[in-house]
Enzyme design. Structure first.
Site, PDB file in Angstrom:
ATOM      1  N   GLN A  23     -38.330 -27.207 -20.856  1.00 54.64           N
ATOM      2  CA  GLN A  23     -38.174 -27.706 -22.215  1.00 54.64           C
ATOM      3  C   GLN A  23     -39.125 -28.852 -22.550  1.00 54.64           C
ATOM      4  OE1 GLN A  23     -33.630 -27.607 -21.540  1.00 54.64           O
ATOM      5  NE2 GLN A  23     -33.838 -27.301 -23.730  1.00 54.64           N
ATOM      6  N   HIS A 129     -32.661 -24.478 -13.749  1.00 58.31           N
ATOM      7  CA  HIS A 129     -32.307 -24.740 -15.146  1.00 58.31           C
ATOM      8  C   HIS A 129     -32.931 -23.623 -15.989  1.00 58.31           C
ATOM      9  CE1 HIS A 129     -30.887 -28.026 -18.081  1.00 58.31           C
ATOM     10  NE2 HIS A 129     -31.172 -26.965 -18.817  1.00 58.31           N
ATOM     11  N   ASN A 173     -27.646 -25.011 -13.261  1.00 60.68           N
ATOM     12  CA  ASN A 173     -27.203 -25.551 -14.540  1.00 60.68           C
ATOM     13  C   ASN A 173     -26.478 -24.474 -15.344  1.00 60.68           C
ATOM     14  OD1 ASN A 173     -27.260 -27.622 -16.726  1.00 60.68           O
ATOM     15  ND2 ASN A 173     -28.431 -26.044 -17.789  1.00 60.68           N
ATOM     16  N   GLU A 174     -25.251 -24.739 -15.735  1.00 56.29           N
ATOM     17  CA  GLU A 174     -24.500 -23.903 -16.684  1.00 56.29           C
ATOM     18  C   GLU A 174     -24.560 -22.402 -16.382  1.00 56.29           C
ATOM     19  OE1 GLU A 174     -25.781 -24.882 -20.626  1.00 56.29           O
ATOM     20  OE2 GLU A 174     -24.877 -26.864 -20.539  1.00 56.29           O
TER      21      GLU A 174
HETATM   22  C1  BGC Z   1     -28.657 -26.884 -21.709  1.00 56.31           C
HETATM   23  C2  BGC Z   1     -29.914 -27.460 -22.294  1.00 56.31           C
HETATM   24  C3  BGC Z   1     -29.919 -27.284 -23.796  1.00 56.31           C
HETATM   25  C4  BGC Z   1     -28.737 -28.016 -24.370  1.00 56.31           C
HETATM   26  C5  BGC Z   1     -28.610 -27.923 -25.883  1.00 56.31           C
HETATM   27  C6  BGC Z   1     -27.432 -27.107 -22.526  1.00 56.31           C
HETATM   28  O1  BGC Z   1     -26.766 -25.894 -22.645  1.00 56.31           O
HETATM   29  O2  BGC Z   1     -28.502 -27.283 -20.381  1.00 56.31           O
HETATM   30  O3  BGC Z   1     -31.005 -26.852 -21.675  1.00 56.31           O
HETATM   31  O4  BGC Z   1     -31.090 -27.703 -24.390  1.00 56.31           O
HETATM   32  O5  BGC Z   1     -27.551 -27.505 -23.826  1.00 56.31           O
HETATM   33  O6  BGC Z   1     -28.403 -26.607 -26.270  1.00 56.31           O
END
Ligand code: BGC
Length: 467
Positions: A23, A129, A173-174
């Site tokens: 990003q 990520h 991540n997530e």
């Molecule tokens: C993510 C980021 C994303 C942010 C806003 C999260 O889900 O880890 O990469 O930019 O939220 O959407």
């Protein structure tokens, strides 16, 4: 005049900001050779809503030194980054040959992490990520069993290359947000739609990979806490009177929020009934050796809640739908401003994960929380978007909720705002701006928004006046 109460945070509290490699970096080799699934995805027609790419993004790859200087000016004592797997491992491993990271990318990360450590900044480093090396994506990405051994190898190499400069590890991540966007919503590569089996296969492989990476990281960097982040989203029944909406709320909450950390807590992946009775789903459920308890702290990304509605396509659409109508004020992503949800998440929803296996209280870190407004990517210098009262309101209301949760017993040790600076917001491109720091993309000028100054003051005083 009445005296405002001061909301003081615990001593040693971590105040940080987050970024992720794709990003912000604009990594030159990744972009020129398209070594990642995402760098390729952004070149395909219709994938990015404002038709931008992350080819340059914030040019963090070249500008990290001055961006670390900004962190220092903001009084931040912690910073979250992620490693660029596709740039560290641009080529597939060759049978019988030792595998190493790309040397230039190692030098870049060592330079950046050393810069942070020189400022006394605590580092949180994420391994995955959302972007995959293209060779691994081509082999099936997270749905392929190869992903498990490749991720374990990546974690071990990362520990050897950067372990001395990392304070907290985040493996993945997530995972649920990733599986949903990549295999159900189709908005992220590989772009499958409604393929729940692939999504669940990816989840199963991510759990196995996390367990293996946890062991590799602990073995090489003993004492460094390891976890994964959860995008925690409270779900609310759209029609409070409708039991079917409540049923949907239950499924969405179980699958999106609870299933992954419960699997880690118990070392056993279980799907809710009636999903669990499907023969294919059954094959994916069950114990995962080495996984149990591999969560040294709980890492929560909290943004908003979601209103859930029953869909008449049930049980094909077992998770119902997310309501497009809202009850509260929304940001440019259509996300409701709901600070109570942060309080509830920390005080009630995460209670199954409150304790480590040895009975000690598990620390919690808010690894993301933030607010976006929409501005076109071609805006250059000027005073647009600098007065960001809505972001200030979002920040202070969530910190107030967080303070209340801590006062009521939540063991929260840090708060990390998403994001330090405007950046490439995946399928939404450069338009949504989450930054404390505004990026004028054409000139790459960095400017502090008002919220940055408010946050710097909060970090300095270790608290805020009760708004
Ligand atoms: C993510 C980021 C994303 C942010 C806003 C999260 O889900 O880890 O990469 O930019 O939220 O959407």
């Amino acid at each position: 005049m009445t005296d405002r109460r001061f909301l003081n945070f615990p001593a040693g509290f971590l105040w940080g900001a987050a970024t992720s490699h794709f990003q912000v970096e604009g990594h030159p080799e990744e972009m020129s050779a398209r070594t990642s699934d995402w760098s390729e995805w952004t070149t395909l027609d219709g994938k990015i809503s404002d038709q931008t790419t992350a080819d340059q993004a914030c040019d963090f790859y070249n500008r990290y030194a001055s961006d670390i200087e900004i962190c220092r000016k903001l009084n931040l004592n912690c910073f979250r980054i992620s490693l660029n797997w596709p740039a560290l491992c641009p080529d597939p491993p060759k049978e019988g040959e030792p595998y190493t990271f790309n040397a230039e990318t190692v030098a870049y990360y060592r330079g950046m992490l050393s810069g942070l450590k020189a400022e006394g900044i605590t580092t949180l480093v994420t391994l995955f990520h959302f972007t995959l090396p293209r060779w691994l994506a081509g082999a099936g990405g997270w749905t392929s069993p190869d992903s498990i051994k490749e991720f374990e190898r990546f974690a071990a190499l990362a520990a050897d290359a950067f372990g001395d400069l990392v304070d907290y590890w985040i493996t993945i991540n997530e995972p649920l947000a990733y599986a949903y966007q990549s295999y159900v919503n189709g908005a992220w590569p590989p772009g499958f739609r409604n393929d729940y089996l692939k999504a669940f296969q990816a989840i199963r492989n991510m759990l196995e990979a996390h367990g293996k990476a946890y062991a590799a990281l602990h073995q090489r960097t003993p004492g460094k806490p390891v976890s994964f982040t959860m995008h925690w989203r409270p779900f609310t029944a759209k029609h409070r009177w409708n039991p079917l909406d409540h049923m949907v709320r239950y499924y969405r909450d179980y699958v999106f929020n609870l299933m992954f950390p419960l699997a880690v807590q118990k070392g056993d992946l279980q799907f809710p009934y009636p999903l669990s009775s499907n023969e294919e789903v059954k094959k994916l459920s069950g114990p995962i050796p080495g996984l149990k308890g591999t969560m040294d702290y709980l890492a929560i990304n909290y943004y908003t809640r979601e209103l859930s509605e029953f869909s008449y396509k049930w049980p094909i659409d077992i998770f119902g739908v997310a309501s497009t109508e809202h009850e509260l004020e929304v940001n440019c992503m259509g996300w409701e401003h709901f600070p109570d949800g942060l309080y509830n998440t920390l005080s009630y929803d995460v209670s199954p994960f409150k304790y480590n296996l040895d009975g000690t209280l598990r620390p919690i870190i808010i690894t993301e929380n933030g607010f976006a407004t929409a501005f076109s990517h071609d805006l250059n210098e000027g005073d647009w978007s600098l007065a960001d009262d809505k972001r200030i309101n979002y920040l202070t209301s969530h910190l107030t909720a967080l303070h209340h949760a801590i006062a009521d017993g939540a063991n929260v040790q840090g708060y990390i705002y998403w994001s330090l600076m405007d950046n490439f917001e995946w399928a939404e491109g450069l338009r949504p701006r989450f930054g404390l720091i505004r990026i004028a993309y054409p000139s790459q000028e960095r400017t502090m928004r008002h919220s940055a100054m408010v946050y710097a003051d909060i970090a300095k005083r270790n608290g805020l006046d009760d708004p």
